[in-house]
Write a protein that holds these residues in place. Structure first.
Motif, PDB file in Angstrom:
ATOM      1  N   ASP A   1     -45.764 -82.321 -18.273  1.00 28.33           N
ATOM      2  CA  ASP A   1     -46.581 -83.277 -17.372  1.00 28.33           C
ATOM      3  C   ASP A   1     -46.606 -82.960 -15.800  1.00 28.33           C
ATOM      4  O   ASP A   1     -47.488 -82.648 -15.266  1.00 28.33           O
ATOM      5  N   VAL A   2     -45.262 -82.421 -15.434  1.00 24.69           N
ATOM      6  CA  VAL A   2     -45.189 -81.833 -14.109  1.00 24.69           C
ATOM      7  C   VAL A   2     -46.015 -80.663 -14.070  1.00 24.69           C
ATOM      8  O   VAL A   2     -46.659 -80.067 -12.868  1.00 24.69           O
TER       9      VAL A   2
ATOM     10  N   GLU B   1     -48.112 -88.959  -8.079  1.00 24.10           N
ATOM     11  CA  GLU B   1     -47.780 -88.682  -9.402  1.00 24.10           C
ATOM     12  C   GLU B   1     -46.993 -87.629  -9.831  1.00 24.10           C
ATOM     13  O   GLU B   1     -46.017 -87.848 -10.403  1.00 24.10           O
ATOM     14  N   LEU B   2     -47.121 -86.519  -8.919  1.00 24.63           N
ATOM     15  CA  LEU B   2     -46.189 -85.259  -9.214  1.00 24.63           C
ATOM     16  C   LEU B   2     -44.615 -85.432  -8.616  1.00 24.63           C
ATOM     17  O   LEU B   2     -43.749 -85.207  -9.659  1.00 24.63           O
TER      18      LEU B   2
ATOM     19  N   LYS C   1     -53.138 -79.242 -11.502  1.00 23.26           N
ATOM     20  CA  LYS C   1     -54.462 -79.939 -10.984  1.00 23.26           C
ATOM     21  C   LYS C   1     -54.442 -80.194  -9.430  1.00 23.26           C
ATOM     22  O   LYS C   1     -55.669 -80.166  -8.794  1.00 23.26           O
ATOM     23  N   ILE C   2     -53.070 -80.293  -8.866  1.00 22.36           N
ATOM     24  CA  ILE C   2     -52.868 -80.064  -7.354  1.00 22.36           C
ATOM     25  C   ILE C   2     -53.517 -78.836  -6.973  1.00 22.36           C
ATOM     26  O   ILE C   2     -54.275 -78.879  -5.998  1.00 22.36           O
TER      27      ILE C   2
ATOM     28  N   ALA D   1     -43.181 -87.772 -11.348  1.00 21.39           N
ATOM     29  CA  ALA D   1     -43.018 -86.944 -12.725  1.00 21.39           C
ATOM     30  C   ALA D   1     -41.625 -86.242 -12.346  1.00 21.39           C
ATOM     31  O   ALA D   1     -40.875 -85.764 -13.358  1.00 21.39           O
TER      32      ALA D   1
ATOM     33  N   LEU E   1     -49.678 -81.487 -13.731  1.00 22.37           N
ATOM     34  CA  LEU E   1     -50.127 -82.281 -12.318  1.00 22.37           C
ATOM     35  C   LEU E   1     -49.990 -81.018 -11.268  1.00 22.37           C
ATOM     36  O   LEU E   1     -50.967 -80.851 -10.342  1.00 22.37           O
ATOM     37  N   GLU E   2     -49.191 -79.950 -11.547  1.00 24.04           N
ATOM     38  CA  GLU E   2     -49.075 -79.053 -10.419  1.00 24.04           C
ATOM     39  C   GLU E   2     -50.377 -78.236 -10.632  1.00 24.04           C
ATOM     40  O   GLU E   2     -51.006 -77.803  -9.638  1.00 24.04           O
TER      41      GLU E   2
ATOM     42  N   THR F   1     -53.249 -88.983  -4.291  1.00 23.78           N
ATOM     43  CA  THR F   1     -52.500 -89.596  -5.573  1.00 23.78           C
ATOM     44  C   THR F   1     -52.282 -88.614  -6.578  1.00 23.78           C
ATOM     45  O   THR F   1     -50.892 -89.056  -7.096  1.00 23.78           O
ATOM     46  N   LEU F   2     -52.630 -87.383  -6.862  1.00 25.01           N
ATOM     47  CA  LEU F   2     -51.820 -86.504  -7.576  1.00 25.01           C
ATOM     48  C   LEU F   2     -50.526 -86.191  -7.151  1.00 25.01           C
ATOM     49  O   LEU F   2     -49.738 -85.836  -7.808  1.00 25.01           O
ATOM     50  N   GLU F   3     -50.489 -86.055  -5.726  1.00 27.94           N
ATOM     51  CA  GLU F   3     -49.236 -85.472  -5.224  1.00 27.94           C
ATOM     52  C   GLU F   3     -48.107 -86.725  -5.342  1.00 27.94           C
ATOM     53  O   GLU F   3     -46.712 -86.209  -5.652  1.00 27.94           O
TER      54      GLU F   3
END
Length: 378
Positions: A101-102, A244-245, A108-109, A248, A105-106, A240-242
């Motif tokens: 997951d991390v 969530e990261l 995506k960021i 996680a 997300l990384e 928002t992504l940050e």
């Protein structure tokens, strides 16, 4: 045949001789003591002897996990390995899922940040274009105002000239030197010049009023570009992504057990697949600073002081270890180190005295080794 009386006399005589032989050394010792000046108190010994143990200065760390549904996935270290503070020691089942997951997300960021950079580059180009248009408009307005001002000056001069011409034509017309048609044409030219002057004046006023409005419009366009870029950045959802990261990562860390200190792995009790319980998974310690914990009898504590020299010995050690007292515990308790002499009492009351050892490498060979400690009281 010996009579009973003779037998009894013989026994009494033997008993008397034995009693005298037993008391004679004590009487002699008492006589010597009396001759030396009465009740002399024996001098206190120059050393305090105590049993103790060797351990790291910071103690031995039991590394474990809370018992529950989390199982041990993998122990990342081995016995004897040196580790740094914060270095992961153990992974629990579930770590890989949160790590995935991390990683997602990384990624995506990274993509979102690339989009933001493209938006910022586009915004910069549009902003530069808007500023260029603003400058062009400012220059055009300035030049247009100057042209109209010059035209007004020119038309004003023409009007004055036409007026003088009309005055001359009027005089000549009275004297019939100039025809009426010529006079009318000059009158029309004067009127047309005056109209041109009025038109130029109106245009100048209008241009002067529009110039600041044009600048205001240009600034509004630039502000719109900035706001539009910020809106697109927010629409990407980078913030928002940050968040969530970060969440996680914190969750992932609960499935990874790090080292609390710089140190060395002493022993490992459990490997992958086990369920953490009340017992540690492994033990580790910082072996760069070693101490001897001596259990000193409460009757000897009055002769113990800080920085007191000490010698530590044990058959398991290659030689003597030296050190100095760095702490004297004020808590008195029943001793825990057992004497090898079975006739020694077990209920002695002691206090712990910590001795910092000069040779930690040698001392670290055997953790919790029972040793003999001699404290120099001279």
């Amino acid at each position: 045949m010996i009579s009973n009386r003779t037998f009894i006399q013989t026994c009494i005589g033997s008993f008397a001789l034995a009693f005298v032989a037993f008391l004679l050394p004590a009487l002699c010792l008492a006589g010597d003591t009396g001759s030396s000046g009465g009740n002399a108190i024996a001098a206190a010994p120059s050393e305090i002897h105590a049993l103790g143990r060797i351990e790291p200065d910071l103690g031995v760390f039991d590394i474990s996990a809370a018992s529950g549904e989390k199982r041990i996935q993998k122990v990342l270290v081995k016995e004897g390995q040196k580790v740094a503070k914060g270095e992961p020691l153990i992974l629990l089942v579930g770590y890989d899922a949160y790590k995935a997951d991390v990683d997602l997300l990384e990624q995506k960021i990274l993509t979102a940040k690339a989009q933001v950079q493209r938006e910022l580059a586009l915004r910069k180009v549009r902003l530069e274009e808007a500023k260029a248009r603003q400058e062009i408009t400012r220059v055009q307005d300035r030049d247009e105002i100057r042209i109209l001002e010059h035209r007004i000056v020119s038309l004003t001069a023409q009007v004055a000239f036409r007026k003088r011409e009309m005055e001359r034509a009027k005089t000549l017309n009275t004297k019939e030197v100039v025809s009426g048609q010529d006079y009318d044409e000059r009158q029309m030219e004067l009127t047309r010049t005056r109209e041109d002057l009025n038109t130029a004046g109106v245009a100048l006023s209008r241009q002067k009023a529009l110039a600041p409005l044009n600048q205001q419009k240009a600034r509004a366009e630039q502000a719109t570009i900035l706001e539009d870029s910020r809106a697109r950045e927010l629409s990407i959802g980078l913030d928002t992504l940050e968040k969530e990261l970060n969440f996680a990562r914190k969750k992932m860390e609960t499935f990874r057990i790090p080292s609390p200190v710089d140190g060395e792995i002493l022993t490992i009790f459990s490997r992958g697949g086990g369920v953490p319980g009340q017992y540690p998974i492994l033990k580790m310690a910082d072996l760069s600073s070693m101490v001897a914990i001596a259990e000193v009898y409460e009757t000897d504590l009055g002769r113990v002081r800080m920085d007191q020299s000490a010698v530590v010995t044990s058959p398991a050690l290659p030689g003597k270890l030296t050190g100095k007292v760095i702490h004297i515990n004020r808590l008195i308790f029943k001793r825990t180190v057992r004497d090898i002499d079975p006739y020694q009492p077990e209920d002695y009351r002691v206090a712990e005295v910590k001795i910092l050892l000069d040779d930690p490498d040698t001392a670290a060979r055997y953790i919790q080794l029972q040793v003999d400690v001699a404290l120099d009281t001279r």
